[in-house]
Design a protein around this motif. Structure first.
Motif, PDB file in Angstrom:
ATOM      1  N   ALA A   1      -9.131 -73.409 -12.454  1.00 10.74           N
ATOM      2  CA  ALA A   1      -8.526 -72.876 -11.234  1.00 10.74           C
ATOM      3  C   ALA A   1      -7.008 -72.956 -11.286  1.00 10.74           C
ATOM      4  N   LEU A   2      -6.376 -71.889 -10.890  1.00 13.25           N
ATOM      5  CA  LEU A   2      -4.918 -71.838 -10.784  1.00 13.25           C
ATOM      6  C   LEU A   2      -4.566 -71.786  -9.295  1.00 13.25           C
ATOM      7  N   GLY A   3      -4.236 -70.621  -8.752  1.00 16.67           N
ATOM      8  CA  GLY A   3      -3.906 -70.508  -7.344  1.00 16.67           C
ATOM      9  C   GLY A   3      -5.130 -70.540  -6.455  1.00 16.67           C
ATOM     10  N   LEU A   4      -4.926 -70.918  -5.185  1.00 13.82           N
ATOM     11  CA  LEU A   4      -6.009 -70.982  -4.199  1.00 13.82           C
ATOM     12  C   LEU A   4      -5.607 -70.267  -2.916  1.00 13.82           C
ATOM     13  N   ALA A   5      -6.600 -69.744  -2.210  1.00 17.90           N
ATOM     14  CA  ALA A   5      -6.404 -69.178  -0.875  1.00 17.90           C
ATOM     15  C   ALA A   5      -7.684 -69.394  -0.082  1.00 17.90           C
ATOM     16  N   LEU A   6      -7.558 -69.442   1.242  1.00 17.56           N
ATOM     17  CA  LEU A   6      -8.700 -69.596   2.144  1.00 17.56           C
ATOM     18  C   LEU A   6      -8.731 -68.423   3.109  1.00 17.56           C
ATOM     19  N   ASP A   7      -9.932 -67.900   3.385  1.00 17.06           N
ATOM     20  CA  ASP A   7     -10.033 -66.833   4.382  1.00 17.06           C
ATOM     21  C   ASP A   7     -10.350 -67.444   5.749  1.00 17.06           C
ATOM     22  N   ALA A   8     -10.446 -66.602   6.770  1.00 16.32           N
ATOM     23  CA  ALA A   8     -10.669 -67.068   8.140  1.00 16.32           C
ATOM     24  C   ALA A   8     -11.997 -67.802   8.302  1.00 16.32           C
ATOM     25  N   ALA A   9     -12.977 -67.490   7.450  1.00 12.40           N
ATOM     26  CA  ALA A   9     -14.285 -68.151   7.516  1.00 12.40           C
ATOM     27  C   ALA A   9     -14.302 -69.469   6.748  1.00 12.40           C
TER      28      ALA A   9
ATOM     29  N   PHE B   1      -8.504 -67.580 -15.117  1.00 13.05           N
ATOM     30  CA  PHE B   1      -8.055 -66.716 -16.196  1.00 13.05           C
ATOM     31  C   PHE B   1      -8.796 -65.387 -16.201  1.00 13.05           C
ATOM     32  N   ASP B   2     -10.066 -65.392 -15.829  1.00 15.85           N
ATOM     33  CA  ASP B   2     -10.888 -64.191 -15.975  1.00 15.85           C
ATOM     34  C   ASP B   2     -11.276 -63.535 -14.657  1.00 15.85           C
ATOM     35  N   GLY B   3     -10.669 -63.908 -13.561  1.00  9.76           N
ATOM     36  CA  GLY B   3     -10.981 -63.308 -12.269  1.00  9.76           C
ATOM     37  C   GLY B   3     -10.830 -64.302 -11.144  1.00  9.76           C
ATOM     38  N   ILE B   4     -11.346 -63.926  -9.996  1.00 11.38           N
ATOM     39  CA  ILE B   4     -11.268 -64.774  -8.809  1.00 11.38           C
ATOM     40  C   ILE B   4     -12.667 -65.299  -8.515  1.00 11.38           C
ATOM     41  N   ARG B   5     -12.798 -66.612  -8.413  1.00  2.69           N
ATOM     42  CA  ARG B   5     -14.080 -67.226  -8.054  1.00  2.69           C
ATOM     43  C   ARG B   5     -14.040 -67.505  -6.553  1.00  2.69           C
ATOM     44  N   LYS B   6     -15.116 -67.150  -5.865  1.00  2.36           N
ATOM     45  CA  LYS B   6     -15.208 -67.361  -4.420  1.00  2.36           C
ATOM     46  C   LYS B   6     -16.257 -68.433  -4.140  1.00  2.36           C
ATOM     47  N   PHE B   7     -15.877 -69.397  -3.273  1.00  2.00           N
ATOM     48  CA  PHE B   7     -16.743 -70.503  -2.882  1.00  2.00           C
ATOM     49  C   PHE B   7     -16.798 -70.580  -1.360  1.00  2.00           C
ATOM     50  N   ASP B   8     -17.884 -71.136  -0.817  1.00  6.91           N
ATOM     51  CA  ASP B   8     -17.887 -71.427   0.608  1.00  6.91           C
ATOM     52  C   ASP B   8     -17.128 -72.737   0.825  1.00  6.91           C
ATOM     53  N   SER B   9     -16.964 -73.144   2.079  1.00  9.88           N
ATOM     54  CA  SER B   9     -16.145 -74.330   2.372  1.00  9.88           C
ATOM     55  C   SER B   9     -16.740 -75.624   1.826  1.00  9.88           C
TER      56      SER B   9
ATOM     57  N   LEU C   1     -20.009 -68.394  -4.450  1.00 13.07           N
ATOM     58  CA  LEU C   1     -20.469 -67.186  -3.769  1.00 13.07           C
ATOM     59  C   LEU C   1     -20.338 -65.945  -4.636  1.00 13.07           C
ATOM     60  N   GLY C   2     -19.592 -66.032  -5.727  1.00 12.90           N
ATOM     61  CA  GLY C   2     -19.434 -64.872  -6.595  1.00 12.90           C
ATOM     62  C   GLY C   2     -18.068 -64.806  -7.242  1.00 12.90           C
ATOM     63  N   THR C   3     -17.862 -63.721  -7.971  1.00 12.95           N
ATOM     64  CA  THR C   3     -16.616 -63.488  -8.696  1.00 12.95           C
ATOM     65  C   THR C   3     -16.061 -62.129  -8.309  1.00 12.95           C
ATOM     66  N   ILE C   4     -14.748 -62.061  -8.180  1.00 13.87           N
ATOM     67  CA  ILE C   4     -14.063 -60.800  -7.907  1.00 13.87           C
ATOM     68  C   ILE C   4     -13.235 -60.466  -9.135  1.00 13.87           C
ATOM     69  N   GLY C   5     -13.425 -59.270  -9.662  1.00 13.22           N
ATOM     70  CA  GLY C   5     -12.692 -58.841 -10.850  1.00 13.22           C
ATOM     71  C   GLY C   5     -13.316 -59.373 -12.127  1.00 13.22           C
ATOM     72  N   THR C   6     -12.818 -58.849 -13.232  1.00 11.18           N
ATOM     73  CA  THR C   6     -13.280 -59.255 -14.560  1.00 11.18           C
ATOM     74  C   THR C   6     -12.080 -59.379 -15.485  1.00 11.18           C
ATOM     75  N   ARG C   7     -12.329 -59.862 -16.687  1.00 12.84           N
ATOM     76  CA  ARG C   7     -11.270 -59.966 -17.689  1.00 12.84           C
ATOM     77  C   ARG C   7     -11.002 -58.579 -18.260  1.00 12.84           C
ATOM     78  N   GLY C   8      -9.741 -58.220 -18.395  1.00  4.86           N
ATOM     79  CA  GLY C   8      -9.377 -56.931 -18.955  1.00  4.86           C
ATOM     80  C   GLY C   8      -8.013 -56.483 -18.474  1.00  4.86           C
ATOM     81  N   GLN C   9      -7.710 -55.216 -18.710  1.00  8.96           N
ATOM     82  CA  GLN C   9      -6.385 -54.695 -18.373  1.00  8.96           C
ATOM     83  C   GLN C   9      -6.424 -53.516 -17.407  1.00  8.96           C
ATOM     84  N   GLY C  10      -7.584 -53.140 -16.905  1.00  9.36           N
ATOM     85  CA  GLY C  10      -7.698 -51.999 -16.009  1.00  9.36           C
ATOM     86  C   GLY C  10      -7.671 -52.407 -14.546  1.00  9.36           C
TER      87      GLY C  10
END
Length: 173
Positions: A88-96, A104-112, A117-126
C-alpha cells in the motif's frame, strides 16, 4: 516552449486542489510515533500514506499492511489483503468508510473492517491502468482520482464511484 511539471509535483498539486474544499476543522495531527501494542513498539516504520475517518480513526499504509489507530494515536489493529504482492502506498476513505489503497498494480478497496471488496484498475499503460499508482483522493461525489507514474503514464486518472474509468487528467512529459 511548454514547461513540464515533474510527475510527483503534478499529482500533489492535483490532490491539493481536490482537498482544498475540505473545511479546516477536518485537519487532525498525529505524531509519527504511535503508542500501543503494534509491532516494533508501536512505531510506524516507513509509512506511505494516511487517511482519517470521520470518527477520528487513522489508517496508515505501512508496507503490505494497513494499520488502524484511534484518535489518540493508539494502535487498534491492522489488515492486509493476503496477497504477497500487496504494497500500500497512498490511502483515501469514502463517505461510507471504505478504504482505497494505491498499490503498484491498481487500487485495492476494503470496507472499514479491512475486508477486501475488490480492485480498481490493472497493471499497464492504458486508460484505467497503472505502472505505479501512488496517490489517491476522493471528491464529494465519490469520484476517485489516482496519481500514477512510470515510464509512460505520469498523470491523474478519474474513476466513477463504481470504479469505472472516466478520464485522464494531464500527461506532463
Amino acid at each position: 516552449m511548454r514547461s513540464a511539471l515533474h510527475p510527483v509535483t503534478f499529482c500533489l498539486a492535483a490532490l491539493l486542489l481536490l482537498a482544498a474544499a475540505r473545511p479546516a476543522s477536518a485537519v487532525i495531527t498525529f505524531s509519527y510515533n504511535f503508542t500501543g501494542p503494534a509491532p516494533k513498539n508501536g512505531r510506524i516504520s516507513m509509512p506511505n500514506g494516511i487517511a482519517v475517518a470521520p470518527n477520528g480513526n487513522a489508517y496508515a499504509s505501512v508496507g503490505n499492511n494497513i494499520w488502524i489507530f484511534d484518535p489518540q494515536g493508539r494502535y487498534l489493529s491492522q489488515f492486509s489483503d493476503g496477497d504477497p504482492s500487496f504494497f500500500a502506498l497512498g490511502l483515501a476513505l469514502d463517505a461510507a468508510g471504505n478504504i482505497y489503497a494505491a498499490c503498484f498494480d491498481g487500487i485495492r478497496k476494503f470496507d472499514s473492517s479491512g475486508h477486501a471488496l475488490g480492485t480498481i484498475g490493472t497493471r499497464g499503460q492504458g486508460p484505467g491502468q497503472f505502472e505505479t499508482a501512488f496517490g489517491v483522493a476522493l471528491d464529494p461525489a465519490g469520484h476517485l482520482y489516482v496519481c500514477s507514474q512510470g515510464n509512460a503514464n505520469h498523470h491523474v486518472q478519474e474513476f466513477d464511484p463504481n470504479g469505472q474509468y472516466l478520464r485522464t487528467i494531464g500527461n506532463p512529459s
